[in-house]
Design a protein around this motif. Structure first.
Motif, PDB file in Angstrom:
ATOM      1  N   UNK A  56      37.507 -67.807 -45.551  1.00 17.65           N
ATOM      2  CA  UNK A  56      37.614 -68.832 -46.604  1.00 17.65           C
ATOM      3  C   UNK A  56      38.733 -68.493 -47.573  1.00 17.65           C
ATOM      4  N   UNK A  57      38.803 -67.232 -47.939  1.00 19.66           N
ATOM      5  CA  UNK A  57      39.832 -66.828 -48.893  1.00 19.66           C
ATOM      6  C   UNK A  57      41.234 -66.981 -48.331  1.00 19.66           C
ATOM      7  N   UNK A  58      41.418 -66.541 -47.102  1.00 12.97           N
ATOM      8  CA  UNK A  58      42.745 -66.603 -46.495  1.00 12.97           C
ATOM      9  C   UNK A  58      43.182 -68.034 -46.196  1.00 12.97           C
ATOM     10  N   UNK A  59      42.248 -68.962 -46.188  1.00 16.22           N
ATOM     11  CA  UNK A  59      42.596 -70.371 -45.955  1.00 16.22           C
ATOM     12  C   UNK A  59      43.132 -71.055 -47.210  1.00 16.22           C
ATOM     13  N   UNK A  60      42.989 -70.414 -48.355  1.00 18.56           N
ATOM     14  CA  UNK A  60      43.460 -71.026 -49.601  1.00 18.56           C
ATOM     15  C   UNK A  60      44.994 -70.997 -49.635  1.00 18.56           C
ATOM     16  N   UNK A  61      45.637 -72.125 -49.935  1.00 16.54           N
ATOM     17  CA  UNK A  61      47.107 -72.160 -49.964  1.00 16.54           C
ATOM     18  C   UNK A  61      47.715 -71.141 -50.923  1.00 16.54           C
ATOM     19  N   UNK A  62      47.097 -70.958 -52.086  1.00  8.67           N
ATOM     20  CA  UNK A  62      47.642 -70.002 -53.049  1.00  8.67           C
ATOM     21  C   UNK A  62      47.569 -68.574 -52.516  1.00  8.67           C
ATOM     22  N   UNK A  63      46.521 -68.269 -51.749  1.00  8.53           N
ATOM     23  CA  UNK A  63      46.403 -66.942 -51.148  1.00  8.53           C
ATOM     24  C   UNK A  63      47.477 -66.764 -50.080  1.00  8.53           C
ATOM     25  N   UNK A  64      47.639 -67.768 -49.232  1.00  5.94           N
ATOM     26  CA  UNK A  64      48.652 -67.686 -48.174  1.00  5.94           C
ATOM     27  C   UNK A  64      50.043 -67.453 -48.759  1.00  5.94           C
ATOM     28  N   UNK A  65      50.357 -68.135 -49.845  1.00 10.41           N
ATOM     29  CA  UNK A  65      51.665 -67.955 -50.458  1.00 10.41           C
ATOM     30  C   UNK A  65      51.769 -66.616 -51.174  1.00 10.41           C
ATOM     31  N   UNK A  66      50.727 -66.278 -51.932  1.00 11.36           N
ATOM     32  CA  UNK A  66      50.753 -65.037 -52.705  1.00 11.36           C
ATOM     33  C   UNK A  66      50.873 -63.795 -51.850  1.00 11.36           C
ATOM     34  N   UNK A  67      50.351 -63.845 -50.619  1.00  4.50           N
ATOM     35  CA  UNK A  67      50.422 -62.691 -49.727  1.00  4.50           C
ATOM     36  C   UNK A  67      51.846 -62.355 -49.306  1.00  4.50           C
ATOM     37  N   UNK A  68      52.761 -63.265 -49.497  1.00  2.86           N
ATOM     38  CA  UNK A  68      54.149 -63.039 -49.068  1.00  2.86           C
ATOM     39  C   UNK A  68      55.091 -62.740 -50.241  1.00  2.86           C
ATOM     40  N   UNK A  69      54.529 -62.605 -51.449  1.00  2.00           N
ATOM     41  CA  UNK A  69      55.351 -62.463 -52.668  1.00  2.00           C
ATOM     42  C   UNK A  69      55.091 -61.107 -53.316  1.00  2.00           C
ATOM     43  N   UNK A  70      56.170 -60.431 -53.712  1.00  2.00           N
ATOM     44  CA  UNK A  70      57.581 -60.745 -53.535  1.00  2.00           C
ATOM     45  C   UNK A  70      58.033 -60.569 -52.099  1.00  2.00           C
ATOM     46  N   UNK A  71      59.051 -61.311 -51.720  1.00  2.00           N
ATOM     47  CA  UNK A  71      59.662 -61.129 -50.413  1.00  2.00           C
ATOM     48  C   UNK A  71      60.261 -59.725 -50.337  1.00  2.00           C
ATOM     49  N   UNK A  72      60.212 -59.147 -49.159  1.00  2.00           N
ATOM     50  CA  UNK A  72      60.735 -57.789 -48.981  1.00  2.00           C
ATOM     51  C   UNK A  72      62.264 -57.739 -48.917  1.00  2.00           C
ATOM     52  N   UNK A  73      62.897 -58.685 -49.515  1.00  2.00           N
ATOM     53  CA  UNK A  73      64.350 -58.647 -49.609  1.00  2.00           C
ATOM     54  C   UNK A  73      65.026 -59.521 -48.578  1.00  2.00           C
TER      55      UNK A  73
END
Length: 234
Positions: free
Chosen positions: A217-234
């Motif tokens: 349920x948590x990983x399906x949240x759009x904000x979670x999906x986006x937040x997991x990739x921030x900051x970009x690794x360059x």
């Protein structure tokens, strides 16, 4: 325009948008807590990637904001009484953002403290134990002939999953129907345990159905999906 000149970290990671919250982080289980919270809340922020693999968190500029040399850290140019504030420790930052906005934390005093205790549960137990298990299972700990450290952290991680599973029985989120900073604090660590650390099998993750459903349920949240990739690794 906001003035960040009092913060030496801003000289190494210059702000393009100094009026926004400045996030100094990396996409680790601790780092993504703050990016997920910021995405959930909707506050404008500017992320800066701190390459911990190159020891950038131990540079004088980063240490000027967090003397403990760990990500994440933030500067909010619009802090209490409109004055800039710098903060480190992910749990403290989660609490600050929730109180600043009145979101992700119940207003009722009893439920507020109940939420905070689960954030502390993550900070004091889940993070350290899962992290040590990851070290001894996947990284340099594999070279250690004595397997008692691995077994200790495996067993304790399994016990903590049991605590979480019991809490989630009959609940959608840690606080029932309310999605809070308690969930945000834990999601990245549970995801990392079975993903990056590849420890799902040794802790018997399939035995904790409530945790597994909550994680989905948590990983399906759009904000979670986006937040997991921030900051970009360059």
């Amino acid at each position: 325009m906001a003035d960040l000149s009092a913060f030496p970290i801003a000289t190494r990671w210059p702000a393009k948008h100094p009026g926004q919250i400045q996030l100094y982080s990396a996409p680790t289980p601790n780092g993504v807590k703050v990016s997920i919270a910021l995405e959930e809340i909707g506050l404008p922020y500017e992320p800066h990637y701190v390459n911990i693999g190159k020891d950038e968190s131990w540079t004088p500029e980063f240490l000027s904001l967090n003397p403990n040399g760990k990500i994440p850290a933030i500067i909010d140019p619009d802090g209490p009484d409109g004055k800039p504030i710098g903060l480190f420790e992910s749990g403290a930052i989660l609490l600050y953002l929730a109180e600043k906005t009145g979101l992700l934390l119940p207003a009722d005093a009893v439920r507020r403290y109940e939420t905070i205790q689960w954030v502390f549960f993550q900070m004091a137990a889940v993070g350290p134990m899962f992290g040590q298990l990851g070290f001894f299972h996947k990284f340099a700990g594999r070279e250690i002939a004595d397997k008692r450290p691995l077994e200790r952290y495996r067993d304790e991680s399994r016990r903590l999953l049991g605590v979480l599973d019991s809490r989630l029985k009959g609940r959608k989120w840690i606080m029932g129907n309310d999605y809070t900073i308690a969930d945000i604090s834990l999601l990245g660590w549970v995801r990392n345990l079975i993903g990056f650390y590849e420890a799902g099998e040794i802790v018997g993750f399939k035995d904790f159905a409530n945790v597994g459903a909550w994680l989905e349920r948590g990983l399906a949240r759009p904000a979670v999906q986006k937040g997991l990739t921030i900051p970009s690794r360059g």
